[in-house]
Design an enzyme around this catalytic site. Structure first.
Site, PDB file in Angstrom:
ATOM      1  N   CYS B 156      46.121  32.932  31.584  1.00 12.70           N
ATOM      2  CA  CYS B 156      45.866  34.309  31.978  1.00 12.70           C
ATOM      3  C   CYS B 156      46.353  34.618  33.392  1.00 12.70           C
ATOM      4  O   CYS B 156      46.253  35.753  33.847  1.00 12.70           O
ATOM      5  CB  CYS B 156      44.387  34.610  31.835  1.00 12.70           C
ATOM      6  SG  CYS B 156      43.809  34.145  30.198  1.00 12.70           S
ATOM      7  N   HIS B 296      39.927  39.997  38.335  1.00 10.53           N
ATOM      8  CA  HIS B 296      40.226  39.377  37.042  1.00 10.53           C
ATOM      9  C   HIS B 296      39.227  39.897  36.006  1.00 10.53           C
ATOM     10  O   HIS B 296      39.613  40.234  34.890  1.00 10.53           O
ATOM     11  CB  HIS B 296      40.166  37.851  37.162  1.00 10.53           C
ATOM     12  CG  HIS B 296      40.595  37.153  35.924  1.00 10.53           C
ATOM     13  ND1 HIS B 296      41.844  37.330  35.373  1.00 10.53           N
ATOM     14  CD2 HIS B 296      39.948  36.283  35.100  1.00 10.53           C
ATOM     15  CE1 HIS B 296      41.946  36.594  34.270  1.00 10.53           C
ATOM     16  NE2 HIS B 296      40.821  35.955  34.082  1.00 10.53           N
ATOM     17  N   GLU B 306      33.347  35.320  39.947  1.00  7.06           N
ATOM     18  CA  GLU B 306      34.361  36.009  40.759  1.00  7.06           C
ATOM     19  C   GLU B 306      33.672  36.847  41.851  1.00  7.06           C
ATOM     20  O   GLU B 306      34.130  36.882  42.999  1.00  7.06           O
ATOM     21  CB  GLU B 306      35.243  36.904  39.877  1.00  7.06           C
ATOM     22  CG  GLU B 306      36.374  37.571  40.676  1.00  7.06           C
ATOM     23  CD  GLU B 306      37.331  38.396  39.804  1.00  7.06           C
ATOM     24  OE1 GLU B 306      37.045  38.612  38.612  1.00  7.06           O
ATOM     25  OE2 GLU B 306      38.372  38.831  40.349  1.00  7.06           O
ATOM     26  N   LYS B 327      40.471  45.801  33.068  1.00  8.04           N
ATOM     27  CA  LYS B 327      40.343  45.233  31.718  1.00  8.04           C
ATOM     28  C   LYS B 327      39.287  45.989  30.912  1.00  8.04           C
ATOM     29  O   LYS B 327      39.270  45.927  29.693  1.00  8.04           O
ATOM     30  CB  LYS B 327      39.975  43.747  31.792  1.00  8.04           C
ATOM     31  CG  LYS B 327      41.127  42.845  32.232  1.00  8.04           C
ATOM     32  CD  LYS B 327      40.785  41.373  32.063  1.00  8.04           C
ATOM     33  CE  LYS B 327      41.920  40.461  32.493  1.00  8.04           C
ATOM     34  NZ  LYS B 327      42.046  40.321  33.954  1.00  8.04           N
ATOM     35  N   HIS B 332      42.054  42.371  27.729  1.00  2.00           N
ATOM     36  CA  HIS B 332      42.633  41.205  28.392  1.00  2.00           C
ATOM     37  C   HIS B 332      43.987  40.867  27.764  1.00  2.00           C
ATOM     38  O   HIS B 332      44.051  40.363  26.644  1.00  2.00           O
ATOM     39  CB  HIS B 332      41.671  40.023  28.280  1.00  2.00           C
ATOM     40  CG  HIS B 332      42.020  38.868  29.178  1.00  2.00           C
ATOM     41  ND1 HIS B 332      43.223  38.801  29.858  1.00  2.00           N
ATOM     42  CD2 HIS B 332      41.337  37.742  29.509  1.00  2.00           C
ATOM     43  CE1 HIS B 332      43.256  37.679  30.563  1.00  2.00           C
ATOM     44  NE2 HIS B 332      42.127  37.025  30.371  1.00  2.00           N
ATOM     45  N   PHE B 391      42.758  29.664  32.012  1.00  2.00           N
ATOM     46  CA  PHE B 391      42.312  28.391  31.423  1.00  2.00           C
ATOM     47  C   PHE B 391      43.106  27.244  32.068  1.00  2.00           C
ATOM     48  O   PHE B 391      44.287  27.376  32.372  1.00  2.00           O
ATOM     49  CB  PHE B 391      42.573  28.377  29.911  1.00  2.00           C
ATOM     50  CG  PHE B 391      41.505  29.057  29.076  1.00  2.00           C
ATOM     51  CD1 PHE B 391      40.466  29.761  29.658  1.00  2.00           C
ATOM     52  CD2 PHE B 391      41.554  28.977  27.684  1.00  2.00           C
ATOM     53  CE1 PHE B 391      39.486  30.383  28.888  1.00  2.00           C
ATOM     54  CE2 PHE B 391      40.582  29.597  26.897  1.00  2.00           C
ATOM     55  CZ  PHE B 391      39.554  30.298  27.494  1.00  2.00           C
TER      56      PHE B 391
END
Lengths: 81, 405
Positions: B156, B296, B306, B327, B332, B391
């Site tokens: 991502c 994010h 975050e 998002k 996403h 990830f």
């Protein structure tokens, strides 16, 4: 199926695969020189013709099929009337 | 800049809907979802690839590559490079990556292989249709880019890393102009199923437009989405010399690894903290100079981490920062997320409007920043940061600066 029918059907497959006009697909046309095919497009075309006419086109034969006329002749010679 | 997302095709439509606080999420139409716990996603709608790609070539490439070609064409046209490409094509490069690549073509090919066997089941275009770097390859072929050509893969964070690496390539002196960003298309049985299996997706199937709800107490996973976000980066003197109109300046890039877990960040978000700090140092600015963060913020448990990381980096200034997760509207986009969100950060600076976090009806007490809830805010910032975390524990942060028109 006669040679004329085969030519028509082969032309339609070529026109569809290579995204060209069916009337431009004449026997003297070279796949690579005139119809914009690269080596991968020729492989794809061969596989489509095999499926349509239930024939197998061996790799060494593929190397000899340069024009639309070559492809039609191969199909005519290898399909049972 | 160029973009495709569930909000629309092109920058203008995306920006209009972002400012209006609209959601692009809906029921999945690509396949039968009856056996899946999640039945919603952010699909790109109304995409006609033949606007950008010859008909015979469309079937030779996975959708993620088609999106990249379309997005790059938009970006190149927007930059005024379509009619007059850079004089030195060897200094014109492409860094456009994807997180997963051609997963849906892989699925349909495996099915055809089982049905028809290897000779007729596998297209001669199969390999170039699915491999990630054909996104960059196809773009370079179309625009004559003979400079650096790479597709970075970092889940991502892909889009953000691609832009950051392109920035560095220009700063290093290897290129004058770079087409950079991310692309993705994984709304397929295996793509959706994979994230379902890892329990990562929202199951708020009855309320698709409310399913992506970053920083809310009732968030229950991210919403899988697709599209691309692609920018043209250019050395400022080079751009001005040809009379181009720069939208903003990229001034900082940070990248770190968590060294912690395959899918989860460490509880304190230390990797994200170091990443944001590195970007601030790279930009040569104090934390207090930053005005906006495009977070994010995926609508998962990690939103609180975050938030914690932002507080740790910015201290008291965190309460003055505007932070939003777009998002909440576009879902996403995985490998494309950082590309699209970089474009949104630039638009926020360019227009003096900060896009909102929608669906923030019930903020999580652990998420206590100013997230620009529900409605966009007119506010001119000088510096904006875009965060991306992936990830594998791979982080990227980009900082953009306003340029006087």
């Amino acid at each position: 199926m006669n040679a004329k029918d085969i030519h028509q059907q082969v032309s339609e497959i070529i026109a569809d695969q290579l995204d060209v006009q069916c009337e431009d697909v004449t026997p003297d046309k070279s796949f690579t020189e005139d119809l914009g095919a690269d080596s991968l497009a020729i492989v794809e075309l061969v596989l489509a013709l095999e499926e349509k006419f239930d024939v197998k086109i061996p790799d060494d034969e593929v190397d000899r099929i340069k024009t639309v006329g070559d492809a039609v002749k191969f199909i005519v010679d290898h399909t049972k009337a | 800049m160029g973009a495709l997302s569930p909000l629309g095709i092109g920058i203008a439509e995306n920006w209009r809907r972002l400012c209006a606080g609209e959601s692009g999420i809906g029921p999945i139409t690509r396949f039968d979802t009856s056996e899946y716990p999640t039945t919603i996603a952010g699909e790109v709608r109304g995409f006609d690839p033949t606007r950008w790609i010859a008909k015979k070539e469309v079937r030779q490439m996975d959708l993620f590559i088609q999106y990249a070609i379309a997005g790059a064409a938009m970006a190149v046209a927007d930059a005024g490079l379509e009619q007059s490409p850079p004089a030195d094509l060897e200094r014109y490069g492409v860094f456009v990556g994807a997180g997963l690549g051609g997963i849906s073509t892989l699925e349909t090919t495996i099915a055809a292989l089982r049905e028809k066997g290897p000779r007729h089941g596998i297209s001669p275009y199969f390999v170039p249709a699915i491999i990630v770097n054909l996104a960059a390859g196809q773009i370079s072929i179309r625009h004559g880019c003979k400079g650096p050509n790479l597709s970075h893969v970092s889940a991502c964070s892909t889009g953000a890393h691609s832009i950051g690496e392109a920035f560095r390539t220009i700063v290093h002196g290897t290129a004058d102009v770079m087409i950079a960003g991310g692309t993705e298309s994984t709304v397929s049985p295996l793509g959706v199923g994979g994230f379902c299996s890892s329990r990562a997706l929202s199951t708020r199937n009855d309320q698709p437009t409310r399913a992506s709800r970053p920083f809310s107490a009732s968030r229950d996973g991210f919403v899988l989405s697709e599209g691309c976000g692609i920018l043209v980066l250019e050395e400022l003197g080079h751009a001005r010399a040809r009379g181009a109109r720069p939208l903003a300046e990229i001034v900082g890039y940070g990248l770190t690894g968590d060294a912690h877990h395959i899918t989860m960040p460490p509880p304190g978000g230390e990797g994200a903290q170091r990443c944001m700090k590195m970007a601030l140092r790279d930009a040569g600015i104090a934390p207090e100079q930053l005005g906006y963060i495009n977070a994010h913020g995926t609508s998962t448990a990690a939103d609180a981490i975050e938030t914690h990381a932002i507080r740790a980096v910015f201290g008291a200034h965190a309460d003055k920062l505007a932070v939003s997760s777009t998002k909440s509207m576009h879902g996403h986009l995985l490998g494309a997320a950082g590309g699209l969100e970089a474009a949104i950060s630039v638009l926020a600076i360019q227009h003096g409007i900060l896009p909102p976090t929608i669906n923030l009806d019930d903020p999580d007490p652990a998420c206590d920043l100013d997230y620009i809830p529900h409605v966009a805010r007119a506010h001119q910032v000088e510096y904006a940061m875009s965060n991306s975390f992936g990830f594998g524990g791979t982080n990227a942060a980009l900082i953009f600066r306003r340029l006087e028109p």
